[in-house]
Scaffold this motif. Structure first.
Motif, PDB file in Angstrom:
ATOM      1  N   PHE A   1       0.805  -1.258  -0.230  1.00  0.00           N
ATOM      2  CA  PHE A   1      -0.158  -0.123  -0.131  1.00  0.00           C
ATOM      3  C   PHE A   1       0.875   0.846   0.316  1.00  0.00           C
ATOM      4  O   PHE A   1       0.439   1.964  -0.313  1.00  0.00           O
ATOM      5  N   LEU A   2       1.950   1.320   0.022  1.00  0.00           N
ATOM      6  CA  LEU A   2       2.707   2.375   0.417  1.00  0.00           C
ATOM      7  C   LEU A   2       3.242   3.050  -0.670  1.00  0.00           C
ATOM      8  O   LEU A   2       3.115   2.496  -2.460  1.00  0.00           O
ATOM      9  N   ALA A   3       3.428   4.238  -1.359  1.00  0.00           N
ATOM     10  CA  ALA A   3       3.674   5.171  -1.794  1.00  0.00           C
ATOM     11  C   ALA A   3       4.790   4.501  -2.497  1.00  0.00           C
ATOM     12  O   ALA A   3       6.043   4.037  -1.863  1.00  0.00           O
ATOM     13  N   PRO A   4       5.990   4.409  -4.071  1.00  0.00           N
ATOM     14  CA  PRO A   4       7.066   4.083  -4.454  1.00  0.00           C
ATOM     15  C   PRO A   4       7.885   5.236  -3.974  1.00  0.00           C
ATOM     16  O   PRO A   4       9.033   4.623  -3.402  1.00  0.00           O
ATOM     17  N   ASP A   5       8.404   6.367  -3.187  1.00  0.00           N
ATOM     18  CA  ASP A   5       8.525   7.075  -2.220  1.00  0.00           C
ATOM     19  C   ASP A   5       8.289   7.378  -0.657  1.00  0.00           C
ATOM     20  O   ASP A   5       9.140   8.243  -0.174  1.00  0.00           O
ATOM     21  N   ALA A   6       7.907   6.156  -0.294  1.00  0.00           N
ATOM     22  CA  ALA A   6       8.068   5.986   1.788  1.00  0.00           C
ATOM     23  C   ALA A   6       8.821   6.235   1.965  1.00  0.00           C
ATOM     24  O   ALA A   6      10.120   5.479   0.863  1.00  0.00           O
ATOM     25  N   VAL A   7       9.291   6.348   3.248  1.00  0.00           N
ATOM     26  CA  VAL A   7       9.740   6.241   3.968  1.00  0.00           C
ATOM     27  C   VAL A   7       9.323   5.400   5.009  1.00  0.00           C
ATOM     28  O   VAL A   7       8.366   5.776   5.589  1.00  0.00           O
ATOM     29  N   VAL A   8      10.558   4.589   5.856  1.00  0.00           N
ATOM     30  CA  VAL A   8       9.844   3.531   6.692  1.00  0.00           C
ATOM     31  C   VAL A   8      10.948   3.536   8.081  1.00  0.00           C
ATOM     32  O   VAL A   8      12.265   3.695   7.806  1.00  0.00           O
ATOM     33  N   VAL A   9      10.921   4.233   8.988  1.00  0.00           N
ATOM     34  CA  VAL A   9      11.505   4.037  10.503  1.00  0.00           C
ATOM     35  C   VAL A   9      10.697   3.358  11.396  1.00  0.00           C
ATOM     36  O   VAL A   9      10.177   2.908  11.698  1.00  0.00           O
ATOM     37  N   PHE A  10      11.854   3.303  12.016  1.00  0.00           N
ATOM     38  CA  PHE A  10      11.726   1.685  13.238  1.00  0.00           C
ATOM     39  C   PHE A  10      12.477   2.513  14.230  1.00  0.00           C
ATOM     40  O   PHE A  10      13.805   2.714  14.477  1.00  0.00           O
ATOM     41  N   HIS A  11      11.503   2.246  15.273  1.00  0.00           N
ATOM     42  CA  HIS A  11      12.149   2.180  16.709  1.00  0.00           C
ATOM     43  C   HIS A  11      13.218   1.273  17.229  1.00  0.00           C
ATOM     44  O   HIS A  11      12.656   0.347  16.565  1.00  0.00           O
ATOM     45  N   ASP A  12      13.768   0.379  18.456  1.00  0.00           N
ATOM     46  CA  ASP A  12      14.154   0.060  19.148  1.00  0.00           C
ATOM     47  C   ASP A  12      15.528  -1.046  17.846  1.00  0.00           C
ATOM     48  O   ASP A  12      14.991  -2.837  17.282  1.00  0.00           O
ATOM     49  N   PHE A  13      15.890  -0.086  16.617  1.00  0.00           N
ATOM     50  CA  PHE A  13      16.552  -0.585  15.673  1.00  0.00           C
ATOM     51  C   PHE A  13      18.011  -1.349  16.197  1.00  0.00           C
ATOM     52  O   PHE A  13      18.910  -1.405  15.584  1.00  0.00           O
ATOM     53  N   VAL A  14      18.596  -1.188  17.299  1.00  0.00           N
ATOM     54  CA  VAL A  14      18.953  -1.753  18.202  1.00  0.00           C
ATOM     55  C   VAL A  14      18.978  -3.865  18.475  1.00  0.00           C
ATOM     56  O   VAL A  14      20.189  -4.424  18.304  1.00  0.00           O
ATOM     57  N   LEU A  15      18.139  -3.964  18.510  1.00  0.00           N
ATOM     58  CA  LEU A  15      17.140  -5.830  18.140  1.00  0.00           C
ATOM     59  C   LEU A  15      18.211  -5.640  16.559  1.00  0.00           C
ATOM     60  O   LEU A  15      16.891  -4.698  15.562  1.00  0.00           O
ATOM     61  N   ASP A  16      18.515  -7.313  16.786  1.00  0.00           N
ATOM     62  CA  ASP A  16      19.300  -7.594  15.336  1.00  0.00           C
ATOM     63  C   ASP A  16      17.626  -8.476  14.505  1.00  0.00           C
ATOM     64  O   ASP A  16      17.452  -8.676  13.376  1.00  0.00           O
ATOM     65  N   GLY A  17      16.781  -8.027  15.652  1.00  0.00           N
ATOM     66  CA  GLY A  17      15.581  -9.182  14.514  1.00  0.00           C
ATOM     67  C   GLY A  17      14.755  -7.740  13.816  1.00  0.00           C
ATOM     68  O   GLY A  17      14.651  -7.496  12.529  1.00  0.00           O
ATOM     69  N   VAL A  18      14.728  -6.940  14.212  1.00  0.00           N
ATOM     70  CA  VAL A  18      14.306  -5.523  13.590  1.00  0.00           C
ATOM     71  C   VAL A  18      15.514  -5.436  12.701  1.00  0.00           C
ATOM     72  O   VAL A  18      14.319  -4.814  11.208  1.00  0.00           O
TER      73      VAL A  18
END
Length: 232
Positions: free
Chosen positions: A178-195
């Motif tokens: 559903f995201l636009a072709p120019d979308a940006v995704v951000v993540f919290h808890d990026f310290v975790l290897d699974g994320v």
């Protein structure tokens, strides 16, 4: 790209090089989050965990965003000026409030935030609620598709609910069509290897980086190839 290849870059470089925008100051919105984080820390320090959970289960399981991450979240949202923003993991609503403030200050945008907890978002300031739509009581992977089918393609997605590999990957695969072709995704808890692994595996054509800052939970960003091509 593997998780070992993920660079750590200053927020200003991300904004200038990849988003073509200055560093916007979150101001009062950041102060609200910092005050809430301080109160949460004090409560956790002095009250037994069982009592905290009894007072508010959502409070007991939440981790309010650290100021550096709050500033980055606001700055990225202001830079994009998205018509629609997605967030998974509303919790108390402090990050939701940051995104709502960015929409208010940009003069455009709406935040659609998803959380399993029925009382999530209780601490979003009333002044910012006009920019927020809450979708509560079901996992985001179940509730997002019906909502997204009714919306124009979002250009911003903040993933901050589940933080295990399978859970993050499932949310990315639910939202990505559903995201636009120019979308940006951000993540919290990026310290975790699974994320990190889920970001790499779920967004194989995106440019992925960690945004430098003092938050021990770390903050990640993934930029769609459509935006990267437009910036060249």
């Amino acid at each position: 790209m593997t998780t070992r290849d993920i660079p750590t870059l200053p927020l200003e470089e991300i904004l200038d090089r990849y988003l073509g925008a200055p560093l916007y100051d979150g101001g009062q919105a950041i102060d609200i989050v910092e005050g809430a984080r301080s109160r949460e820390s004090r409560l956790r320090r002095w009250l037994p965990a069982k009592l905290v959970r009894r007072l508010d289960r959502g409070f007991a399981r939440s981790n309010t965003v650290q100021p550096d991450t709050a500033r980055a979240l606001y700055a990225v949202a202001r830079a994009l000026r998205p018509l629609l923003m997605l967030e998974t993991g509303t919790y108390w609503g402090y990050s939701t409030a940051i995104l709502a403030a960015a929409a208010r200050d940009s003069g455009i945008g709406m935040v659609h935030s998803f959380d399993l907890y029925p009382r999530a978002g209780a601490h979003i300031p009333d002044s910012l609620r006009p920019w927020v739509r809450l979708h509560l009581g079901a996992p985001a992977t179940e509730s997002m598709p019906a909502v997204l089918r009714e919306l124009s393609a979002p250009t911003f997605f903040f993933q901050d609910s589940v933080h295990d590999y399978e859970g993050v990957l499932a949310e990315l695969r639910t939202a990505l069509p559903f995201l636009a072709p120019d979308a940006v995704v951000v993540f919290h808890d990026f310290v975790l290897d699974g994320v990190r692994r889920a970001a790499v595996d779920g967004l194989p054509d995106f440019f992925i980086a960690q945004i430098a800052g003092d938050d021990p939970q770390q903050f990640g960003i993934a930029i769609a190839p459509g935006r990267l091509t437009a910036r060249r």
